[in-house]
Scaffold this motif. Structure first.
Motif, PDB file in Angstrom:
ATOM      1  N   GLN A  36     -46.020-113.293 -67.290  1.00 36.03           N
ATOM      2  CA  GLN A  36     -47.023-112.324 -66.852  1.00 36.03           C
ATOM      3  C   GLN A  36     -46.374-111.123 -66.164  1.00 36.03           C
ATOM      4  N   PHE A  37     -45.351-111.365 -65.334  1.00 36.30           N
ATOM      5  CA  PHE A  37     -44.670-110.261 -64.667  1.00 36.30           C
ATOM      6  C   PHE A  37     -43.922-109.390 -65.677  1.00 36.30           C
ATOM      7  N   ALA A  38     -43.312-110.006 -66.667  1.00 34.29           N
ATOM      8  CA  ALA A  38     -42.610-109.229 -67.692  1.00 34.29           C
ATOM      9  C   ALA A  38     -43.593-108.401 -68.504  1.00 34.29           C
ATOM     10  N   GLN A  39     -44.747-108.960 -68.774  1.00 31.15           N
ATOM     11  CA  GLN A  39     -45.758-108.219 -69.521  1.00 31.15           C
ATOM     12  C   GLN A  39     -46.237-107.005 -68.733  1.00 31.15           C
ATOM     13  N   LEU A  40     -46.390-107.138 -67.415  1.00 33.87           N
ATOM     14  CA  LEU A  40     -46.755-105.999 -66.578  1.00 33.87           C
ATOM     15  C   LEU A  40     -45.699-104.908 -66.644  1.00 33.87           C
ATOM     16  N   ARG A  41     -44.461-105.326 -66.657  1.00 36.87           N
ATOM     17  CA  ARG A  41     -43.365-104.357 -66.713  1.00 36.87           C
ATOM     18  C   ARG A  41     -43.453-103.511 -67.974  1.00 36.87           C
ATOM     19  N   TYR A  42     -43.676-104.135 -69.098  1.00 31.04           N
ATOM     20  CA  TYR A  42     -43.707-103.389 -70.353  1.00 31.04           C
ATOM     21  C   TYR A  42     -45.042-102.663 -70.565  1.00 31.04           C
ATOM     22  N   THR A  43     -46.109-103.159 -69.972  1.00 33.31           N
ATOM     23  CA  THR A  43     -47.403-102.511 -70.118  1.00 33.31           C
ATOM     24  C   THR A  43     -47.430-101.167 -69.396  1.00 33.31           C
ATOM     25  N   PHE A  44     -46.889-101.131 -68.175  1.00 36.42           N
ATOM     26  CA  PHE A  44     -46.969 -99.925 -67.364  1.00 36.42           C
ATOM     27  C   PHE A  44     -45.681 -99.120 -67.367  1.00 36.42           C
ATOM     28  N   SER A  45     -44.826 -99.369 -68.324  1.00 36.73           N
ATOM     29  CA  SER A  45     -43.583 -98.611 -68.436  1.00 36.73           C
ATOM     30  C   SER A  45     -43.893 -97.199 -68.910  1.00 36.73           C
ATOM     31  N   LYS A  46     -43.259 -96.215 -68.284  1.00 38.20           N
ATOM     32  CA  LYS A  46     -43.516 -94.819 -68.643  1.00 38.20           C
ATOM     33  C   LYS A  46     -42.449 -94.275 -69.585  1.00 38.20           C
ATOM     34  N   LYS A  47     -41.612 -95.136 -70.094  1.00 36.08           N
ATOM     35  CA  LYS A  47     -40.563 -94.686 -71.006  1.00 36.08           C
ATOM     36  C   LYS A  47     -41.165 -94.380 -72.367  1.00 36.08           C
ATOM     37  N   GLY A  48     -40.662 -93.328 -72.964  1.00 35.80           N
ATOM     38  CA  GLY A  48     -41.104 -92.965 -74.299  1.00 35.80           C
ATOM     39  C   GLY A  48     -39.963 -92.266 -75.009  1.00 35.80           C
ATOM     40  N   SER A  49     -40.119 -92.018 -76.259  1.00 35.36           N
ATOM     41  CA  SER A  49     -39.067 -91.347 -76.989  1.00 35.36           C
ATOM     42  C   SER A  49     -39.071 -89.866 -76.644  1.00 35.36           C
ATOM     43  N   LEU A  50     -37.890 -89.302 -76.590  1.00 30.70           N
ATOM     44  CA  LEU A  50     -37.712 -87.902 -76.243  1.00 30.70           C
ATOM     45  C   LEU A  50     -37.697 -87.086 -77.526  1.00 30.70           C
ATOM     46  N   THR A  51     -38.555 -86.103 -77.598  1.00 26.18           N
ATOM     47  CA  THR A  51     -38.599 -85.259 -78.786  1.00 26.18           C
ATOM     48  C   THR A  51     -37.593 -84.126 -78.638  1.00 26.18           C
ATOM     49  N   ARG A  52     -37.276 -83.489 -79.740  1.00 24.70           N
ATOM     50  CA  ARG A  52     -36.319 -82.391 -79.740  1.00 24.70           C
ATOM     51  C   ARG A  52     -36.812 -81.218 -78.884  1.00 24.70           C
ATOM     52  N   GLN A  53     -38.115 -80.949 -78.920  1.00 24.21           N
ATOM     53  CA  GLN A  53     -38.670 -79.835 -78.145  1.00 24.21           C
ATOM     54  C   GLN A  53     -38.571 -80.110 -76.641  1.00 24.21           C
ATOM     55  N   GLU A  54     -38.845 -81.345 -76.228  1.00 23.67           N
ATOM     56  CA  GLU A  54     -38.724 -81.687 -74.813  1.00 23.67           C
ATOM     57  C   GLU A  54     -37.285 -81.607 -74.339  1.00 23.67           C
ATOM     58  N   ALA A  55     -36.352 -82.029 -75.180  1.00 18.49           N
ATOM     59  CA  ALA A  55     -34.939 -81.972 -74.813  1.00 18.49           C
ATOM     60  C   ALA A  55     -34.479 -80.527 -74.678  1.00 18.49           C
ATOM     61  N   GLU A  56     -34.900 -79.660 -75.583  1.00 15.82           N
ATOM     62  CA  GLU A  56     -34.519 -78.247 -75.493  1.00 15.82           C
ATOM     63  C   GLU A  56     -35.149 -77.584 -74.274  1.00 15.82           C
ATOM     64  N   LYS A  57     -36.303 -78.058 -73.861  1.00 18.96           N
ATOM     65  CA  LYS A  57     -36.953 -77.530 -72.663  1.00 18.96           C
ATOM     66  C   LYS A  57     -36.089 -77.774 -71.422  1.00 18.96           C
ATOM     67  N   TYR A  58     -35.381 -78.907 -71.393  1.00 21.95           N
ATOM     68  CA  TYR A  58     -34.515 -79.240 -70.262  1.00 21.95           C
ATOM     69  C   TYR A  58     -33.067 -78.803 -70.474  1.00 21.95           C
ATOM     70  N   GLY A  59     -32.790 -78.119 -71.570  1.00 27.35           N
ATOM     71  CA  GLY A  59     -31.456 -77.599 -71.818  1.00 27.35           C
ATOM     72  C   GLY A  59     -30.518 -78.560 -72.516  1.00 27.35           C
ATOM     73  N   ILE A  60     -31.049 -79.538 -73.214  1.00 29.01           N
ATOM     74  CA  ILE A  60     -30.223 -80.513 -73.936  1.00 29.01           C
ATOM     75  C   ILE A  60     -30.293 -80.184 -75.417  1.00 29.01           C
ATOM     76  N   ASN A  61     -29.134 -79.988 -76.016  1.00 32.04           N
ATOM     77  CA  ASN A  61     -29.078 -79.707 -77.448  1.00 32.04           C
ATOM     78  C   ASN A  61     -28.804 -81.007 -78.194  1.00 32.04           C
ATOM     79  N   MET A  62     -29.793 -81.494 -78.888  1.00 30.87           N
ATOM     80  CA  MET A  62     -29.644 -82.733 -79.645  1.00 30.87           C
ATOM     81  C   MET A  62     -29.107 -82.426 -81.035  1.00 30.87           C
ATOM     82  N   LYS A  63     -28.249 -83.332 -81.529  1.00 31.00           N
ATOM     83  CA  LYS A  63     -27.729 -83.169 -82.890  1.00 31.00           C
ATOM     84  C   LYS A  63     -28.800 -83.578 -83.883  1.00 31.00           C
ATOM     85  N   LYS A  64     -28.731 -82.985 -85.045  1.00 35.72           N
ATOM     86  CA  LYS A  64     -29.636 -83.401 -86.109  1.00 35.72           C
ATOM     87  C   LYS A  64     -29.183 -84.764 -86.612  1.00 35.72           C
TER      88      LYS A  64
END
Length: 109
Positions: A36-64
Motif C-alpha cells: 500500500q505504501f509503495a502504491q501511494l508512492r507511485y500514485t502521487f509521483s510527479k515525475k513525467g517525461s521531459l519533452t524537447r520544448q520543456e528542455a529547451e525552455k530550461y536551456g538544455i539541448n537534447m540530441k535527436k
C-alpha cells in the motif's frame, strides 16, 4: 465450547504457536502494508517525461534520437587515440586542490 478452550490453551503453550503465528502474521501483514505504501508512492509521483520544448525552455539541448546509435558511438570510439595517454593521479581529500606539480611527478619516477 470447553474443548475449544482446551485446544487453545494446549496450543498456546507451544513455542511454535507462540512465536510462529505472530511471525507469520507480521510477514504477511507487512507485505500488504508495504504494498500500500509503495502504491501511494507511485500514485502521487510527479515525475513525467521531459519533452524537447520543456528542455529547451530550461536551456538544455537534447540530441535527436536518430543521432545516438550504437554504430555512431562505435565510430567515435574508433577514432580515439588510445596509444598516447598520460596517467594523472587525482587529488586526495587531504591534499590541496590545484594542478599537479612537476617536482612530485619527477621524484616518484
Amino acid at each position: 465450547m470447553n474443548s475449544l478452550q482446551q485446544k487453545f490453551l494446549y496450543y498456546s503453550k507451544r513455542k511454535s504457536f507462540r512465536y510462529g503465528v505472530p511471525f507469520l502474521l507480521l510477514m504477511v501483514g507487512g507485505s500488504f502494508g508495504l504494498q500500500q505504501f509503495a502504491q501511494l508512492r507511485y500514485t502521487f509521483s510527479k515525475k513525467g517525461s521531459l519533452t524537447r520544448q520543456e528542455a529547451e525552455k530550461y536551456g538544455i539541448n537534447m540530441k535527436k534520437t536518430e543521432e545516438v546509435t550504437l554504430e555512431a558511438a562505435y565510430e567515435e570510439i574508433q577514432q580515439l587515440d588510445i596509444e598516447q595517454w598520460e596517467n594523472v593521479r587525482g587529488p586526495r581529500p587531504w591534499e590541496e586542490t590545484g594542478p599537479p606539480s612537476s617536482t612530485t611527478a619527477d621524484a616518484k619516477h
